[in-house]
Design a protein around this motif. Structure first.
Motif, PDB file in Angstrom:
ATOM      1  N   ARG B  12       0.684  -1.248   0.157  1.00 27.76           N
ATOM      2  CA  ARG B  12      -0.166  -0.012  -0.022  1.00 27.76           C
ATOM      3  C   ARG B  12       0.730   1.245   0.011  1.00 27.76           C
ATOM      4  NH1 ARG B  12      -2.264   3.672   3.036  1.00 27.76           N
ATOM      5  NH2 ARG B  12      -4.416   4.277   2.644  1.00 27.76           N
ATOM      6  N   SER B  16       0.887   4.289  -2.785  1.00 28.78           N
ATOM      7  CA  SER B  16       0.732   5.633  -2.386  1.00 28.78           C
ATOM      8  C   SER B  16       1.918   6.340  -2.890  1.00 28.78           C
ATOM      9  CB  SER B  16       0.634   5.748  -0.785  1.00 28.78           C
ATOM     10  OG  SER B  16      -0.434   5.094  -0.416  1.00 28.78           O
ATOM     11  N   PHE B  51      -7.603   0.001  -6.502  1.00 28.49           N
ATOM     12  CA  PHE B  51      -8.573   0.904  -6.992  1.00 28.49           C
ATOM     13  C   PHE B  51      -9.523   0.236  -8.155  1.00 28.49           C
ATOM     14  CE2 PHE B  51      -4.698   2.783  -6.138  1.00 28.49           C
ATOM     15  CZ  PHE B  51      -4.722   3.084  -4.718  1.00 28.49           C
ATOM     16  N   ASP B  56     -12.006   5.789  -7.158  1.00 28.65           N
ATOM     17  CA  ASP B  56     -11.256   5.507  -6.087  1.00 28.65           C
ATOM     18  C   ASP B  56      -9.806   5.957  -5.967  1.00 28.65           C
ATOM     19  OD1 ASP B  56     -13.436   3.633  -5.012  1.00 28.65           O
ATOM     20  OD2 ASP B  56     -13.207   2.214  -6.831  1.00 28.65           O
ATOM     21  N   HIS B  60      -8.118   8.264  -3.231  1.00 28.38           N
ATOM     22  CA  HIS B  60      -6.972   7.668  -2.388  1.00 28.38           C
ATOM     23  C   HIS B  60      -5.747   8.787  -2.589  1.00 28.38           C
ATOM     24  CE1 HIS B  60      -3.676   5.424  -0.653  1.00 28.38           C
ATOM     25  NE2 HIS B  60      -2.946   5.449  -1.693  1.00 28.38           N
ATOM     26  N   THR B  63      -6.259  11.546  -0.318  1.00 28.09           N
ATOM     27  CA  THR B  63      -5.938  11.204   1.238  1.00 28.09           C
ATOM     28  C   THR B  63      -4.272  11.104   1.122  1.00 28.09           C
ATOM     29  OG1 THR B  63      -7.523   9.367   1.197  1.00 28.09           O
ATOM     30  CG2 THR B  63      -5.705   9.252   2.801  1.00 28.09           C
TER      31      THR B  63
END
Lengths: 205, 205
Positions: B12, B16, B51, B56, B60, B63
């Motif tokens: 993850r 990111s 995603f 989505d 993300h 975020t």
């Protein structure tokens, strides 16, 4: 006017109208040669004749946006005998910028959506920079007049114009994202509170 | 912690980080599942596992942007014995928002580029609306403290917070488009002039 020129102008208006409809429906993020072609019922090849690249299309779309804003009906009452000057003129100009009506919301929405595309290309960035510099210059003119009329305290009008433009641009952004918290009445209250703050402040260098 | 959970968290973080690099390079307009996959040297299918839709991915990315801003080094000197309060705290918070450094310019650039995508989707729009409402709340806290300390005149702190946030957001936008006209020193001068105007004004209801 020769027929050829008239045809060209008419077609250009058709293309501009299609660009505008795509912007209203999808914002700059959805503006593609294909979307404009579909909107016109034309081939992508025809649109490429007018706009060889995506960048040309974006640049034209910004021109269309300028034209649309310039020709949008003013909120100032048509029976108003003389245009306002000084602080009332500044207030009227800022009212035109705020998303107070359904049409102004659509315009603001498109302007804000243009920023991503404009920041991604240096020549579009400087074009937008020049637009905001012209807008600051118009604000500066009203600020200076308001100072001469004693409605605003003495200060560097360039600095005050930059502050005023910052306030109004930022209010546009917040009003788009928080329509319920910032309806037209509250936007106007914030504008009037801000102008009252400027008017009652001690002034600057 | 079971190995599986660790793997998932590490992956993850990889995703990111790739999303962040795409945002830095291309803004939200260039953020696609394919671009993130290419950035990671992975298949689009793998990214789709994280995603399922473009929306989505955008959610993300917002975020990631929040996390990046929260963890960015503060400009406040680390040896500062106590955090500032009142008007100095307000000034420090606004300084963090302005694009005064190269890294802050990149952050601001990405935020502004997120507005088009966020306005195109109602749930993203309300998410951004909530972000700016929280930001106004933080500003309101500082405004109220400054009023109690006698640094700002009495006024409705909600109204003043909305005006302050408008000013700073609009200054960010102008500084991105007119970097030469609005270098860091001038942004700071405008901020200080604006705060001096608030401090010297007559106050409001």
């Amino acid at each position: 006017m020769p027929r050829h020129k008239g045809d060209h102008d008419a077609r250009r208006r058709d293309v501009s109208a299609a660009v505008w409809r795509v912007l209203v429906a999808r914002g700059f993020g959805g503006l593609t040669l294909r979307a404009v072609a579909t909107e016109m019922g034309a081939t992508t090849g025809l649109i490429t004749h007018y706009f060889p690249s995506k960048k040309d299309l974006l640049a034209h779309a910004l021109t269309v946006l300028d034209e649309h804003r310039a020709t949008r009906p003013r909120r100032t009452a048509p029976e108003c005998p003389a245009p306002p000057e000084g602080l009332p003129a500044l207030r009227a100009a800022l009212m035109e910028t705020l998303p107070l009506t359904r049409e102004a919301v659509a315009d603001s929405r498109i302007w804000v959506s243009s920023w991503d595309a404009a920041l991604a290309d240096p020549s579009l960035t400087s074009g937008h920079g020049a637009r905001y510099a012209r807008s600051r210059e118009r604000i500066r003119h009203h600020v200076r007049a308001a100072q001469l009329r004693g409605e605003l305290p003495a200060s560097d009008p360039d600095e005050t114009a930059a502050v005023v433009q910052s306030f109004v641009l930022g209010l546009v952004v917040q009003a788009l994202f928080s329509a319920e918290e910032l309806p037209a009445a509250r936007q106007i209250r914030l504008l009037d509170g801000f102008l009252a703050t400027l008017a009652s402040a001690a002034g600057g260098p």
